[in-house]
Design an enzyme around this catalytic site. Structure first.
Site, PDB file in Angstrom:
ATOM      1  N   HIS A   1      -4.666  -4.698  -2.117  1.00  0.00           N
ATOM      2  CA  HIS A   1      -4.857  -4.399  -0.642  1.00  0.00           C
ATOM      3  C   HIS A   1      -5.035  -2.644  -0.546  1.00  0.00           C
ATOM      4  O   HIS A   1      -4.924  -2.402   0.899  1.00  0.00           O
ATOM      5  CB  HIS A   1      -3.627  -4.693   0.120  1.00  0.00           C
ATOM      6  CG  HIS A   1      -3.660  -6.443   0.289  1.00  0.00           C
ATOM      7  ND1 HIS A   1      -2.735  -7.111   0.668  1.00  0.00           N
ATOM      8  CD2 HIS A   1      -4.720  -7.278  -0.290  1.00  0.00           C
ATOM      9  CE1 HIS A   1      -2.953  -8.560   0.571  1.00  0.00           C
ATOM     10  NE2 HIS A   1      -4.114  -8.453   0.073  1.00  0.00           N
TER      11      HIS A   1
ATOM     12  N   ASN B   1      12.910 -14.255  -3.686  1.00  0.00           N
ATOM     13  CA  ASN B   1      12.876 -14.403  -2.117  1.00  0.00           C
ATOM     14  C   ASN B   1      13.990 -14.708  -1.525  1.00  0.00           C
ATOM     15  O   ASN B   1      14.449 -15.936  -1.747  1.00  0.00           O
ATOM     16  CB  ASN B   1      11.374 -14.992  -1.649  1.00  0.00           C
ATOM     17  CG  ASN B   1      11.007 -14.482  -0.364  1.00  0.00           C
ATOM     18  OD1 ASN B   1      11.686 -14.378   0.740  1.00  0.00           O
ATOM     19  ND2 ASN B   1       9.767 -14.328  -0.267  1.00  0.00           N
TER      20      ASN B   1
ATOM     21  N   GLY C   1       8.962 -10.804  -3.120  1.00  0.00           N
ATOM     22  CA  GLY C   1       8.958 -10.433  -1.797  1.00  0.00           C
ATOM     23  C   GLY C   1       7.537 -10.625  -1.187  1.00  0.00           C
ATOM     24  O   GLY C   1       7.010  -9.614  -0.180  1.00  0.00           O
TER      25      GLY C   1
ATOM     26  N   VAL D   1       0.717  -1.121  -0.146  1.00  0.00           N
ATOM     27  CA  VAL D   1       0.109  -0.017   0.006  1.00  0.00           C
ATOM     28  C   VAL D   1       0.861   1.391   0.055  1.00  0.00           C
ATOM     29  O   VAL D   1       0.338   2.370   0.045  1.00  0.00           O
ATOM     30  CB  VAL D   1      -0.951  -0.138   1.401  1.00  0.00           C
ATOM     31  CG1 VAL D   1      -1.693  -1.036   1.268  1.00  0.00           C
ATOM     32  CG2 VAL D   1      -0.156   0.048   2.465  1.00  0.00           C
ATOM     33  N   ASP D   2       2.262   1.020  -0.136  1.00  0.00           N
ATOM     34  CA  ASP D   2       3.181   2.057  -0.004  1.00  0.00           C
ATOM     35  C   ASP D   2       3.413   3.101  -1.055  1.00  0.00           C
ATOM     36  O   ASP D   2       4.011   4.074  -1.082  1.00  0.00           O
ATOM     37  CB  ASP D   2       4.617   1.709   0.409  1.00  0.00           C
ATOM     38  CG  ASP D   2       5.170   0.800  -0.382  1.00  0.00           C
ATOM     39  OD1 ASP D   2       5.809  -0.351   0.019  1.00  0.00           O
ATOM     40  OD2 ASP D   2       4.969   0.681  -1.692  1.00  0.00           O
TER      41      ASP D   2
HETATM   42  N1  APR Z   1      13.660  -9.076  -1.115  1.00  0.00           N
HETATM   43  C1  APR Z   1      12.677  -9.730  -1.342  1.00  0.00           C
HETATM   44  N2  APR Z   1      11.891 -10.519  -0.519  1.00  0.00           N
HETATM   45  C2  APR Z   1      12.387 -10.181   0.740  1.00  0.00           C
HETATM   46  C3  APR Z   1      13.158  -9.113   1.163  1.00  0.00           C
HETATM   47  C4  APR Z   1      13.814  -8.613  -0.117  1.00  0.00           C
HETATM   48  N3  APR Z   1      14.816  -7.624   0.350  1.00  0.00           N
HETATM   49  N4  APR Z   1      13.279  -9.188   2.583  1.00  0.00           N
HETATM   50  C5  APR Z   1      12.140 -10.064   3.012  1.00  0.00           C
HETATM   51  N5  APR Z   1      11.637 -10.604   1.929  1.00  0.00           N
HETATM   52  C6  APR Z   1      10.528 -11.629   2.048  1.00  0.00           C
HETATM   53  C7  APR Z   1      10.412 -12.373   3.348  1.00  0.00           C
HETATM   54  O1  APR Z   1      11.240 -13.737   2.941  1.00  0.00           O
HETATM   55  C8  APR Z   1       9.010 -12.534   3.169  1.00  0.00           C
HETATM   56  O2  APR Z   1       8.638 -13.794   2.237  1.00  0.00           O
HETATM   57  O3  APR Z   1       9.260 -10.874   1.681  1.00  0.00           O
HETATM   58  C9  APR Z   1       8.400 -11.477   2.470  1.00  0.00           C
HETATM   59  C10 APR Z   1       7.558 -10.422   3.243  1.00  0.00           C
HETATM   60  O4  APR Z   1       6.315 -11.372   3.607  1.00  0.00           O
HETATM   61  P1  APR Z   1       5.091 -10.582   4.650  1.00  0.00           P
HETATM   62  O5  APR Z   1       6.082  -9.580   5.691  1.00  0.00           O
HETATM   63  O6  APR Z   1       4.309 -11.540   5.060  1.00  0.00           O
HETATM   64  O7  APR Z   1       4.535  -9.600   3.577  1.00  0.00           O
HETATM   65  P2  APR Z   1       3.419  -9.958   2.383  1.00  0.00           P
HETATM   66  O8  APR Z   1       3.447 -11.096   1.910  1.00  0.00           O
HETATM   67  O9  APR Z   1       3.361  -8.847   1.653  1.00  0.00           O
HETATM   68  O10 APR Z   1       2.232  -9.846   3.270  1.00  0.00           O
HETATM   69  C11 APR Z   1       0.852 -10.142   2.620  1.00  0.00           C
HETATM   70  O11 APR Z   1      -0.195  -9.684   4.588  1.00  0.00           O
HETATM   71  O12 APR Z   1      -0.383  -8.239   6.710  1.00  0.00           O
HETATM   72  C12 APR Z   1      -0.847  -8.527   5.359  1.00  0.00           C
HETATM   73  O13 APR Z   1      -1.933  -6.849   4.040  1.00  0.00           O
HETATM   74  C13 APR Z   1      -0.562  -7.304   4.466  1.00  0.00           C
HETATM   75  O14 APR Z   1      -0.200  -7.036   2.336  1.00  0.00           O
HETATM   76  C14 APR Z   1      -0.108  -7.889   3.342  1.00  0.00           C
HETATM   77  C15 APR Z   1       0.006  -9.296   3.356  1.00  0.00           C
END
Ligand code: APR
Length: 236
Positions: A115, A209, A183, A99-100
């Site tokens: 989202h 990832n 990510g 959402v950024d």
């Molecule tokens: N480059 C790529 N991936 C990365 C990096 C990086 N530098 N650093 C971390 N990650 C990975 C982590 O390993 C993890 O698998 O990014 C992922 C982040 O996962 P979450 O924090 O769960 O984020 P996201 O998958 O976007 O969450 C989905 O959950 O809380 C709700 O609405 C919110 O949109 C969000 C949704």
């Protein structure tokens, strides 16, 4: 990596799906990794309609904090790489859970924000949505001109995703010849179903990832590393 680059070069219809990890190198915390937002806060207390109804002030304070972080952040090489890939692909769709707004600032055009958007506010009374980039409001929770309470224009747990955006995201995944998933921990539905959908429709799926995810065993190529390092190489 070479196979993945081939697939992208040979595809005229590509879909990308991003999560919080692509903004990690811009200094914005993810939700579930180490240092993630859900380590410090409880999602039930901040990212649900019930939480907002119970304590709109607390929820807005959290969103003001995130807005401040995001306003101070810059898109990183991962965001720019996806904008570059879009520029040279005849049919490209970027589906983001973020959402950024960093994809917009990196120059991506065809973005589906499944989202929502932290810079949008929506009135609980009249439903009006507007872009509002302020980092603080005269009062908390902020009020609409109609007097109603404004909420962040994001999708909370338990809420429907915007139907038109979601349908467009599904269509993009069904039509894609290649998909880049970067990510995301792939644990939050329905967004986590998009890569399996693209795969079942015949797309080559590439994951980026640093860690393995529930998708890693399903994708055609799972590249272990940071989006800001891998994506520029992938689209070079
Ligand atoms: N480059 C790529 N991936 C990365 C990096 C990086 N530098 N650093 C971390 N990650 C990975 C982590 O390993 C993890 O698998 O990014 C992922 C982040 O996962 P979450 O924090 O769960 O984020 P996201 O998958 O976007 O969450 C989905 O959950 O809380 C709700 O609405 C919110 O949109 C969000 C949704």
């Amino acid at each position: 990596m070479e196979r993945a680059r081939e697939w992208l070069r040979g595809a005229s219809t590509i879909v990308a799906l991003t999560g919080a990890g692509i903004s990690a190198e811009s200094g914005i915390p993810t939700f579930r990794g180490s240092g993630g937002l859900w380590r410090e806060f409880r999602p039930e207390e901040l990212a649900t309609p019930q939480a907002f109804a119970r304590d709109p002030k607390l929820v807005w304070e959290w969103y003001f904090w995130r807005r401040g972080l995001i306003a101070a952040a810059e898109p990183n090489a991962g965001h720019y790489a996806l904008a570059e890939l879009e520029a040279r692909t005849p049919h490209f769709t970027l589906v983001t859970q973020n959402v950024d707004g960093l994809h917009d600032r990196a120059g991506s055009r065809n973005i589906l924000k499944v989202h929502g958007d932290i810079w949008i506010v929506r009135c609980l009374a009249c439903g009006r949505e507007s872009l509002d980039k302020r980092l603080e409001f005269p009062e908390t929770p902020p009020r609409c001109e109609c007097g109603g309470t404004l909420r962040p224009g994001v999708v909370w747990f338990g809420e429907m995703l915007p139907p038109d955006v979601w349908m467009a995201a599904e269509r993009a995944c069904v039509e894609a010849e290649a998909m880049v998933v970067a990510g995301t921990s792939a644990v939050v539905y329905p967004a986590a179903a998009l890569a399996p959908l693209a795969k079942s429709a015949g797309a080559r799926v590439i994951e980026v990832n640093p860690e393995a995810t529930p998708l890693s065993g399903l994708v055609d190529c799972s590249l272990r590393g940071k989006a800001a390092e891998i994506l520029p190489e992938l689209v070079a």
